[in-house]
Design a protein around this motif. Structure first.
Motif, short mmCIF file in Angstrom:
data_model
loop_
_atom_site.label_atom_id
_atom_site.label_comp_id
_atom_site.label_asym_id
_atom_site.label_seq_id
_atom_site.Cartn_x
_atom_site.Cartn_y
_atom_site.Cartn_z
N THR A 129 0.83 -1.20 0.00
CA THR A 129 0.00 0.00 0.00
C THR A 129 0.87 1.26 0.00
OG1 THR A 129 -1.66 -1.21 1.24
CG2 THR A 129 -1.88 1.17 1.21
N ALA A 130 1.96 1.24 0.78
CA ALA A 130 2.86 2.40 0.82
C ALA A 130 3.52 2.62 -0.53
CB ALA A 130 3.92 2.19 1.91
N VAL A 131 3.90 1.53 -1.21
CA VAL A 131 4.52 1.67 -2.54
C VAL A 131 3.51 2.23 -3.54
CG1 VAL A 131 5.50 0.36 -4.47
CG2 VAL A 131 6.25 -0.10 -2.13
N GLU A 132 2.27 1.79 -3.45
CA GLU A 132 1.23 2.31 -4.36
C GLU A 132 1.01 3.80 -4.13
OE1 GLU A 132 -2.19 -0.11 -3.75
OE2 GLU A 132 -1.28 -1.87 -4.69
N HIS A 133 0.96 4.21 -2.86
CA HIS A 133 0.79 5.64 -2.56
C HIS A 133 2.00 6.44 -3.05
CE1 HIS A 133 -2.95 5.76 -0.37
NE2 HIS A 133 -2.56 4.72 0.38
N ALA A 134 3.19 5.87 -2.91
CA ALA A 134 4.40 6.59 -3.36
C ALA A 134 4.41 6.74 -4.87
CB ALA A 134 5.64 5.85 -2.87
N HIS A 138 1.82 9.56 -5.51
CA HIS A 138 2.23 10.84 -4.94
C HIS A 138 3.74 10.79 -4.65
CE1 HIS A 138 -2.01 11.66 -4.38
NE2 HIS A 138 -2.13 10.50 -3.75
N PRO A 139 4.59 11.17 -5.58
CA PRO A 139 6.04 11.08 -5.38
C PRO A 139 6.57 11.93 -4.23
CG PRO A 139 5.52 11.51 -7.69
CD PRO A 139 4.25 11.62 -6.91
N GLY A 140 5.81 12.90 -3.80
CA GLY A 140 6.25 13.73 -2.68
C GLY A 140 6.27 12.97 -1.36
N LEU A 141 5.65 11.80 -1.31
CA LEU A 141 5.65 11.01 -0.08
C LEU A 141 6.93 10.18 0.10
CD1 LEU A 141 1.99 9.65 -0.04
CD2 LEU A 141 2.96 11.45 1.37
N ILE A 142 7.71 10.04 -0.95
CA ILE A 142 8.91 9.20 -0.88
C ILE A 142 9.90 9.69 0.18
CG2 ILE A 142 10.92 8.39 -2.18
CD1 ILE A 142 9.09 8.29 -4.65
#
Length: 82
Positions: free
Chosen positions: A5-10, A13-17
């Motif tokens: 799920t974290a990889v999908e969000h990243a 939204h690349p700003g979450l990386i």
């Protein structure tokens, strides 16, 4: 599951990386520091074999993680031998 799920969000939204990176870095650092504290000379896990481990330390042992002003190599032991 959570990692996926974290990889999908990243990806969306690349700003979450950077946020994920620093959260993982902080959690890893906290874990390493907790492990270091648990293995310290003042912690007794087995009281039958070594009930007072702090009495067997050398007076030049560096107790602190970072000692800025204290030179532990030149310390003399004050007090009786136990």
């Amino acid at each position: 599951m959570i990692f996926r799920t974290a990889v999908e969000h990243a990806k969306r939204h690349p700003g979450l990386i950077p946020q994920f990176f620093f959260i993982c870095l902080g959690m890893g650092g906290a874990s390493v520091y907790l492990f270091r504290l648990a293995k310290g000379p003042h912690v007794t896990w087995n009281k039958t074999n070594n009930p007072e481990p702090w009495n067997k330390l050398d007076p030049t042992y560096q107790y602190k993680l970072v000692a800025i002003t204290t030179d532990y190599k030149n310390l003399k032991k004050d007090g009786p031998e136990f």
